[in-house]
Design a protein around this motif. Structure first.
Motif, PDB file in Angstrom:
ATOM      1  N   THR A 160     -78.847  27.965  54.813  1.00 14.60           N
ATOM      2  CA  THR A 160     -79.642  28.711  55.274  1.00 14.60           C
ATOM      3  C   THR A 160     -80.378  27.615  54.184  1.00 14.60           C
ATOM      4  O   THR A 160     -80.206  27.391  53.113  1.00 14.60           O
ATOM      5  N   THR A 161     -82.016  28.023  55.100  1.00 15.89           N
ATOM      6  CA  THR A 161     -82.648  26.893  54.073  1.00 15.89           C
ATOM      7  C   THR A 161     -83.345  28.015  53.174  1.00 15.89           C
ATOM      8  O   THR A 161     -83.798  29.018  53.301  1.00 15.89           O
ATOM      9  N   VAL A 162     -83.775  27.690  51.673  1.00 22.08           N
ATOM     10  CA  VAL A 162     -84.287  28.299  50.919  1.00 22.08           C
ATOM     11  C   VAL A 162     -85.780  27.623  50.608  1.00 22.08           C
ATOM     12  O   VAL A 162     -86.286  26.390  50.436  1.00 22.08           O
ATOM     13  N   CYS A 163     -86.887  28.652  50.867  1.00 16.98           N
ATOM     14  CA  CYS A 163     -88.430  28.057  51.195  1.00 16.98           C
ATOM     15  C   CYS A 163     -89.213  29.530  50.710  1.00 16.98           C
ATOM     16  O   CYS A 163     -88.412  30.360  50.576  1.00 16.98           O
ATOM     17  N   ARG A 164     -90.149  29.791  50.719  1.00 20.92           N
ATOM     18  CA  ARG A 164     -91.109  30.727  50.207  1.00 20.92           C
ATOM     19  C   ARG A 164     -90.869  31.877  51.702  1.00 20.92           C
ATOM     20  O   ARG A 164     -91.289  33.120  51.270  1.00 20.92           O
ATOM     21  N   GLN A 165     -91.005  31.811  52.698  1.00 23.92           N
ATOM     22  CA  GLN A 165     -90.935  32.490  53.726  1.00 23.92           C
ATOM     23  C   GLN A 165     -88.957  32.977  53.793  1.00 23.92           C
ATOM     24  O   GLN A 165     -89.145  33.824  54.225  1.00 23.92           O
ATOM     25  N   THR A 166     -88.169  32.602  53.276  1.00 25.82           N
ATOM     26  CA  THR A 166     -86.806  32.646  53.428  1.00 25.82           C
ATOM     27  C   THR A 166     -86.204  33.417  51.909  1.00 25.82           C
ATOM     28  O   THR A 166     -85.414  34.708  52.476  1.00 25.82           O
ATOM     29  N   VAL A 167     -87.129  32.995  51.061  1.00 24.20           N
ATOM     30  CA  VAL A 167     -85.920  33.696  49.466  1.00 24.20           C
ATOM     31  C   VAL A 167     -86.178  34.442  49.563  1.00 24.20           C
ATOM     32  O   VAL A 167     -84.861  35.596  49.076  1.00 24.20           O
ATOM     33  N   GLU A 168     -86.993  36.075  50.159  1.00 23.30           N
ATOM     34  CA  GLU A 168     -86.321  37.104  49.654  1.00 23.30           C
ATOM     35  C   GLU A 168     -84.845  37.689  50.772  1.00 23.30           C
ATOM     36  O   GLU A 168     -84.494  38.819  51.099  1.00 23.30           O
ATOM     37  N   GLU A 169     -85.026  36.970  51.808  1.00 19.89           N
ATOM     38  CA  GLU A 169     -83.648  36.972  52.777  1.00 19.89           C
ATOM     39  C   GLU A 169     -82.889  37.002  52.103  1.00 19.89           C
ATOM     40  O   GLU A 169     -81.646  37.715  52.913  1.00 19.89           O
ATOM     41  N   LEU A 170     -82.455  36.132  51.034  1.00 16.39           N
ATOM     42  CA  LEU A 170     -80.866  35.515  50.484  1.00 16.39           C
ATOM     43  C   LEU A 170     -80.600  36.920  50.552  1.00 16.39           C
ATOM     44  O   LEU A 170     -79.244  37.186  50.391  1.00 16.39           O
ATOM     45  N   PRO A 171     -80.783  38.107  49.879  1.00 22.28           N
ATOM     46  CA  PRO A 171     -79.305  39.016  49.148  1.00 22.28           C
ATOM     47  C   PRO A 171     -79.075  40.070  50.534  1.00 22.28           C
ATOM     48  O   PRO A 171     -77.843  39.990  50.796  1.00 22.28           O
ATOM     49  N   VAL A 198     -95.114  21.688  56.978  1.00 23.82           N
ATOM     50  CA  VAL A 198     -95.549  22.636  56.821  1.00 23.82           C
ATOM     51  C   VAL A 198     -95.175  24.390  55.607  1.00 23.82           C
ATOM     52  O   VAL A 198     -96.086  25.251  56.004  1.00 23.82           O
ATOM     53  N   LEU A 199     -93.806  24.119  55.550  1.00 23.76           N
ATOM     54  CA  LEU A 199     -93.328  25.641  54.635  1.00 23.76           C
ATOM     55  C   LEU A 199     -93.359  25.176  53.090  1.00 23.76           C
ATOM     56  O   LEU A 199     -94.039  23.980  52.439  1.00 23.76           O
ATOM     57  N   GLU A 200     -93.371  26.613  52.671  1.00 21.38           N
ATOM     58  CA  GLU A 200     -94.007  26.328  51.044  1.00 21.38           C
ATOM     59  C   GLU A 200     -92.749  26.344  49.947  1.00 21.38           C
ATOM     60  O   GLU A 200     -92.139  27.174  50.259  1.00 21.38           O
ATOM     61  N   PRO A 201     -92.363  25.227  49.615  1.00 17.58           N
ATOM     62  CA  PRO A 201     -90.810  25.267  48.609  1.00 17.58           C
ATOM     63  C   PRO A 201     -91.379  26.451  48.273  1.00 17.58           C
ATOM     64  O   PRO A 201     -92.255  27.156  46.826  1.00 17.58           O
ATOM     65  N   VAL A 202     -89.980  27.200  46.817  1.00 13.05           N
ATOM     66  CA  VAL A 202     -90.010  27.654  46.243  1.00 13.05           C
ATOM     67  C   VAL A 202     -90.702  26.937  45.221  1.00 13.05           C
ATOM     68  O   VAL A 202     -90.525  25.750  44.817  1.00 13.05           O
ATOM     69  N   ASP A 203     -91.242  27.879  43.363  1.00 11.94           N
ATOM     70  CA  ASP A 203     -91.343  26.901  42.407  1.00 11.94           C
ATOM     71  C   ASP A 203     -89.966  26.502  41.532  1.00 11.94           C
ATOM     72  O   ASP A 203     -89.233  27.407  41.993  1.00 11.94           O
ATOM     73  N   PRO A 204     -90.962  25.792  40.761  1.00  8.23           N
ATOM     74  CA  PRO A 204     -89.488  24.920  39.709  1.00  8.23           C
ATOM     75  C   PRO A 204     -88.362  26.804  38.603  1.00  8.23           C
ATOM     76  O   PRO A 204     -87.065  26.777  39.218  1.00  8.23           O
ATOM     77  N   GLU A 205     -89.207  26.916  38.398  1.00  7.88           N
ATOM     78  CA  GLU A 205     -88.584  27.968  38.217  1.00  7.88           C
ATOM     79  C   GLU A 205     -88.374  28.844  38.932  1.00  7.88           C
ATOM     80  O   GLU A 205     -86.779  29.704  38.410  1.00  7.88           O
TER      81      GLU A 205
END
Length: 375
Positions: A160-171, A198-205
């Motif tokens: 699974t790729t973690v970025c701003r577009q996917t992070v809410e899907e993780l649970p 072209v994707l946005e990473p999550v921020d460090p925190e």
């Protein structure tokens, strides 16, 4: 074999061979910027067998991942799996979730000696996953392939790729993994290469918070959890254990001084479709080509790989970090952001105590953010 028991100066824990960059999908995060057509200079079947012979020189049980693109575009995959299995290699594959991954093809790979198959799920529903993958029906094809793999007796890993577009899907993806019987969840934190720019990473925190959550998942779910291009997961896990030990009045884990885990070039190597040897598929700086030198020589002796294995050569806050031997930062992400694979990893918010040098997220006006070692 756990990474901590392996001499990563002599052999990688993971050796990935990108059989081809050809693929029918157009995934948003694709490192390879894959295209429908195969490259005319791909390693041939004979050259691929020579590469597998070289991989076997690393030692018995070397893990080899056949990757792409979509590796099943090639018709020699089963032949290569059998050849590697006969050499004592642990052969695994990461196919694309397309119509090429039929039940018959999965069964034939299992019969050839395949040990594990990995599929990608970047959403827990057809709408979210297919939008990310750029192909309607990809989610259903992937779930069907998981069921076919289990029927063939093949353990399944989910990437699974973690970025701003996917992070809410993780649970929701976590719940799906339990439902489909996955044995491992490999969570990849975005590196901006290929189409992934072209994707946005999550921020460090947020990254640290996700990793804390993943540590909890690893303790409660029936599948294993590992991260890719996020070695700070080990720092987060160690800090979590230290906090528990402090609350219980126990001695802290002394492992911070041990060199463990893997990063690009240190326990990890990637052979491209044309034979170039990179520290990682996300760190496109070549140490040489397997057509000219054995993969063992390039991994063990090239100046690029040797520099990445020397954690004292890291610069910036990664170089000053007390966790550098167990973490080391993503060398691929450092390279993507700075052009220097030994620079600091901008995804990690941890600032070593007493460090007053530049920070990878420094703004033009001098504002900084991060988590100090005293927090």
């Amino acid at each position: 074999m756990p990474p901590g028991t392996l001499d990563t100066s002599k052999r990688p824990f993971v050796l990935i061979w990108e059989l081809t960059q050809a693929c029918g999908l157009a995934c948003d995060h694709c490192r390879a910027d894959a295209k429908p057509q195969r490259h005319p200079d791909e390693l041939s079947t004979a050259e691929g067998k020579a590469l597998l012979e070289g991989a076997a020189e690393f030692g018995d049980g070397q893990l080899v991942v056949l990757s792409g693109g979509d590796p099943l575009v090639r018709d020699d995959v089963e032949e290569l799996i059998t050849y590697g299995d006969d050499l004592g290699l642990r052969m695994t594959i990461t196919p694309s979730g397309t119509g090429s991954l039929t039940a018959d093809r999965i069964e034939s790979m299992a019969d050839a000696g395949l040990k594990r198959m990995a599929v990608s799920l970047d959403g827990a529903s057809p709408a979210s996953h297919d939008a990310f993958r750029g192909e309607d029906g990809s989610f259903e094809e992937t779930i069907r392939a998981v069921e076919d793999a289990r029927a063939a007796g093949l353990p399944v890993q989910v990437n699974t790729t973690v970025c701003r577009q996917t992070v809410e899907e993780l649970p929701a993806i976590r719940d799906l993994l339990t439902e489909i019987g996955a044995v491992m969840w490999s969570v990849f934190f975005l590196v901006p290469v290929g189409r992934g720019r072209v994707l946005e990473p999550v921020d460090p925190e947020r990254a640290d918070a996700v990793m804390e959550w993943l540590a909890e998942v690893s303790e409660t779910e029936p599948f294993g959890v590992k991260t890719t291009e996020a070695p700070q997961y080990r720092r987060v896990s160690m800090q979590r254990r230290a906090e528990r030990a402090e609350r219980a009045g126990d001695e802290p884990d002394p492992g911070v001084k041990r060199r463990t885990g893997i990063v690009a070039g240190d326990g990890f190597a990637f052979v491209s479709h044309t034979g170039e040897v990179f520290p990682s598929g996300f760190l496109p700086e070549s140490a040489g080509n397997v057509r000219d030198r054995p993969v063992t020589d390039l991994y063990r002796d090239s100046s690029l790989f040797q520099s990445l294995r020397d954690r004292d050569r890291l610069s910036g806050k990664c170089g000053a970090c007390p966790y550098r031997n167990v973490c080391g930062g993503s060398r691929s992400r450092a390279f993507a952001h700075t052009g220097d694979p030994l620079a600091s990893d901008p995804l990690c918010p941890f600032v070593p105590e007493g460090y007053d040098g530049p920070l990878p997220w420094d703004d033009a006006d001098g504002e900084t953010r991060g988590v100090s070692s005293g927090d």
